[in-house]
Design an enzyme around this catalytic site. Structure first.
Site, PDB file in Angstrom:
ATOM      1  N   LYS A 112       0.819  -1.206   0.000  1.00  0.00           N
ATOM      2  CA  LYS A 112       0.000   0.000   0.000  1.00  0.00           C
ATOM      3  C   LYS A 112       0.855   1.258   0.000  1.00  0.00           C
ATOM      4  O   LYS A 112       0.550   2.215  -0.714  1.00  0.00           O
ATOM      5  CB  LYS A 112      -0.920   0.022   1.233  1.00  0.00           C
ATOM      6  CG  LYS A 112      -2.111  -0.894   1.123  1.00  0.00           C
ATOM      7  CD  LYS A 112      -3.135  -0.558   2.204  1.00  0.00           C
ATOM      8  CE  LYS A 112      -4.143  -1.694   2.363  1.00  0.00           C
ATOM      9  NZ  LYS A 112      -5.000  -1.509   3.534  1.00  0.00           N
ATOM     10  N   LYS A 195      -5.561 -11.019  -6.368  1.00  0.00           N
ATOM     11  CA  LYS A 195      -6.740 -11.243  -5.525  1.00  0.00           C
ATOM     12  C   LYS A 195      -7.797 -10.198  -5.857  1.00  0.00           C
ATOM     13  O   LYS A 195      -7.468  -9.075  -6.261  1.00  0.00           O
ATOM     14  CB  LYS A 195      -6.370 -11.201  -4.033  1.00  0.00           C
ATOM     15  CG  LYS A 195      -6.077  -9.821  -3.505  1.00  0.00           C
ATOM     16  CD  LYS A 195      -6.034  -9.758  -1.974  1.00  0.00           C
ATOM     17  CE  LYS A 195      -5.717  -8.314  -1.576  1.00  0.00           C
ATOM     18  NZ  LYS A 195      -5.426  -8.090  -0.189  1.00  0.00           N
ATOM     19  N   LYS A 198     -10.706  -4.087  -3.712  1.00  0.00           N
ATOM     20  CA  LYS A 198     -11.367  -2.838  -4.091  1.00  0.00           C
ATOM     21  C   LYS A 198     -10.426  -1.917  -4.851  1.00  0.00           C
ATOM     22  O   LYS A 198     -10.867  -1.014  -5.548  1.00  0.00           O
ATOM     23  CB  LYS A 198     -11.974  -2.141  -2.875  1.00  0.00           C
ATOM     24  CG  LYS A 198     -10.999  -1.809  -1.769  1.00  0.00           C
ATOM     25  CD  LYS A 198     -11.689  -1.099  -0.609  1.00  0.00           C
ATOM     26  CE  LYS A 198     -10.707  -0.708   0.473  1.00  0.00           C
ATOM     27  NZ  LYS A 198     -10.551  -1.713   1.519  1.00  0.00           N
TER      28      LYS A 198
HETATM   29  P1  TYM Z   1     -10.584  -6.116   4.934  1.00  0.00           P
HETATM   30  O1  TYM Z   1     -11.661  -5.141   5.314  1.00  0.00           O
HETATM   31  O2  TYM Z   1      -9.594  -5.705   3.918  1.00  0.00           O
HETATM   32  O3  TYM Z   1     -11.245  -7.460   4.436  1.00  0.00           O
HETATM   33  C1  TYM Z   1     -12.272  -8.128   5.166  1.00  0.00           C
HETATM   34  C2  TYM Z   1     -12.073  -9.633   5.045  1.00  0.00           C
HETATM   35  O4  TYM Z   1     -12.172 -10.036   3.672  1.00  0.00           O
HETATM   36  C3  TYM Z   1     -11.088 -10.893   3.348  1.00  0.00           C
HETATM   37  N1  TYM Z   1     -10.767 -10.749   1.912  1.00  0.00           N
HETATM   38  C4  TYM Z   1     -10.674 -11.773   1.054  1.00  0.00           C
HETATM   39  N2  TYM Z   1     -10.813 -13.099   1.216  1.00  0.00           N
HETATM   40  C5  TYM Z   1     -10.673 -13.881   0.118  1.00  0.00           C
HETATM   41  N3  TYM Z   1     -10.396 -13.393  -1.119  1.00  0.00           N
HETATM   42  C6  TYM Z   1     -10.245 -12.069  -1.331  1.00  0.00           C
HETATM   43  N4  TYM Z   1      -9.983 -11.602  -2.549  1.00  0.00           N
HETATM   44  C7  TYM Z   1     -10.377 -11.192  -0.207  1.00  0.00           C
HETATM   45  N5  TYM Z   1     -10.282  -9.849  -0.054  1.00  0.00           N
HETATM   46  C8  TYM Z   1     -10.533  -9.591   1.247  1.00  0.00           C
HETATM   47  C9  TYM Z   1      -9.948 -10.396   4.231  1.00  0.00           C
HETATM   48  O5  TYM Z   1      -8.954 -11.381   4.384  1.00  0.00           O
HETATM   49  C10 TYM Z   1     -10.679 -10.091   5.520  1.00  0.00           C
HETATM   50  O6  TYM Z   1     -10.816 -11.254   6.320  1.00  0.00           O
HETATM   51  N6  TYM Z   1      -7.211  -5.871   8.597  1.00  0.00           N
HETATM   52  C11 TYM Z   1      -8.511  -6.409   8.255  1.00  0.00           C
HETATM   53  C12 TYM Z   1      -9.620  -5.980   9.202  1.00  0.00           C
HETATM   54  C13 TYM Z   1      -9.367  -6.234  10.644  1.00  0.00           C
HETATM   55  C14 TYM Z   1      -9.356  -7.495  11.297  1.00  0.00           C
HETATM   56  C15 TYM Z   1      -9.126  -7.202  12.674  1.00  0.00           C
HETATM   57  C16 TYM Z   1      -9.517  -8.810  10.885  1.00  0.00           C
HETATM   58  C17 TYM Z   1      -9.137  -5.284  11.582  1.00  0.00           C
HETATM   59  N7  TYM Z   1      -8.980  -5.868  12.788  1.00  0.00           N
HETATM   60  C18 TYM Z   1      -9.043  -8.218  13.624  1.00  0.00           C
HETATM   61  C19 TYM Z   1      -9.434  -9.814  11.834  1.00  0.00           C
HETATM   62  C20 TYM Z   1      -9.190  -9.505  13.182  1.00  0.00           C
HETATM   63  C21 TYM Z   1      -8.885  -5.905   6.875  1.00  0.00           C
HETATM   64  O7  TYM Z   1      -8.438  -4.884   6.445  1.00  0.00           O
HETATM   65  O8  TYM Z   1      -9.844  -6.626   6.252  1.00  0.00           O
END
Ligand code: TYM
Length: 332
Positions: A112, A195, A198
């Site tokens: 990023k 992957k 967004k």
């Molecule tokens: P975020 O908001 O980017 O994504 C939410 C969840 O979606 C999953 N994900 C995917 N899984 C499979 N294929 C894909 N192409 C794909 N794109 C996104 C992500 O792995 C995620 O599980 N840092 C985290 C949010 C967070 C979090 C936490 C998660 C904050 N605190 C504590 C677990 C525990 C995030 O940015 O997810």
């Protein structure tokens, strides 16, 4: 009951298909067997600039989508991260226990920040995974249901739990990632080597759950496959077709071998047309349910307030123990 915790960012408005298949779908299943805590991570969202009105609206949209996906406030604790101040408080503690080099190795940050350039990258984006560590440890979570891209952050969480426990005495439960192999990584429909995300190169590769169903159907129909004609799961040599089969299988419950059999001797077009229909059947009620929750913001906010109260009870206890272990003078 073992405990699970996970979070999702509200930044994009609509969730995409990767969010749903990689994470949210498992959250729904786990609320039946686990003591489940799920949150909309608005503190994480501000690591990049946000328009305040949009952030507020997107936070409600995220919560509404989680309910539309099947989270039941009677079966799980659904809340907004900023409603529980202990996240930021434990986040500071974890910042002080994490090595600069260790944080520098987080690949999501590297990707990023490389895209944005150093001057536009906030320190918050750098310490983003450390806030995530606090999120997980506050709830003494045993498992963290996420997609593959979050694995490294959970590994770091484990390192920090271990470090704190050995320095200050047993305080935190050791969390494990809960990542389903089949849906750990959903790929971009236009570039099956990337992957679904967004920030995709082309919006055509990204299925937003809140888009008009016919828009999503069109994206499925124009998904990139390969020059071969056989409909067979082979992630290495046929990543585009394999991705479509994964999506199809997860949304319908038909196994991959069943699908391979169903499409034996058929063309890619047949698979895509059918999957487009499956997609429409999935997103149409999902959008409607989301809109119903959004039409009644008082009820939605009340669900989140109740969730925050339940979450805070757990988080406050962990933070109090942590402060005590660290040697902070009690406020009395
Ligand atoms: P975020 O908001 O980017 O994504 C939410 C969840 O979606 C999953 N994900 C995917 N899984 C499979 N294929 C894909 N192409 C794909 N794109 C996104 C992500 O792995 C995620 O599980 N840092 C985290 C949010 C967070 C979090 C936490 C998660 C904050 N605190 C504590 C677990 C525990 C995030 O940015 O997810």
């Amino acid at each position: 009951r073992p405990r699970v915790l996970s979070g999702i960012q509200p930044t994009a408005g609509s969730f995409h298909l990767g969010n749903y298949l990689g994470a949210v779908r498992q959250w729904v299943a786990l609320q039946e067997s686990h003591d489940a805590f799920y949150m909309v991570v608005d503190l994480h969202a501000i690591t990049v600039p946000q328009d305040p009105a949009e952030l507020r609206s997107n936070t409600r949209i995220a919560a509404a989508q989680l309910l539309a996906a099947g989270l039941d406030p009677e079966r799980c604790t659904l809340f907004v991260q900023s409603h529980v101040p202990e996240h930021a408080q434990l986040g500071w503690v974890m910042n002080c226990l994490t090595g600069f080099g260790e944080a520098s190795r987080m690949t999501q940050f590297k990707d990023k920040s490389a895209k944005q350039g150093a001057d536009r990258t906030s320190v918050g984006l750098f310490t983003y995974p450390i806030l995530q560590i606090a999120d997980i440890l506050l709830y003494q979570a045993h498992q963290v249901p996420v997609g593959e891209d979050q694995r490294q952050h959970i590994e770091l969480t484990r390192d920090l739990a271990e470090r704190f426990n050995s320095r200050y005495g047993d305080t935190f439960t050791m969390p494990a990632p809960y990542i389903l192999k089949e849906t750990a990584k959903i790929y971009d429909l236009q570039d099956p080597s990337a992957k679904m995300s967004k920030s995709a190169a082309s919006p055509k590769g990204l299925i937003n759950l809140l888009d008009e169903p016919k828009v999503s159907a069109k994206k499925v129909k124009s998904a990139v496959t390969d020059t071969d004609t056989v409909i067979r799961y082979d992630a290495e040599n046929k990543p585009g077709v394999s991705n479509l089969l994964t999506i199809y299988s997860t949304l319908t419950g038909l196994s991959i071998p069943e699908l391979e059999q169903k499409y034996e001797g058929k063309m890619y077009g047949a698979l895509k047309t059918d999957l487009a229909e499956v997609m429409v059947d999935f997103v149409t009620p999902f959008r409607d349910r989301t809109q119903e929750y959004l039409d009644d913001p008082e009820t939605l906010d009340a669900i989140l307030a109740k969730g925050a109260e339940k979450a805070r009870a757990v988080a406050a206890e962990t933070l109090a123990t942590t402060y005590d272990r660290l040697g902070f003078l009690p406020a009395k």
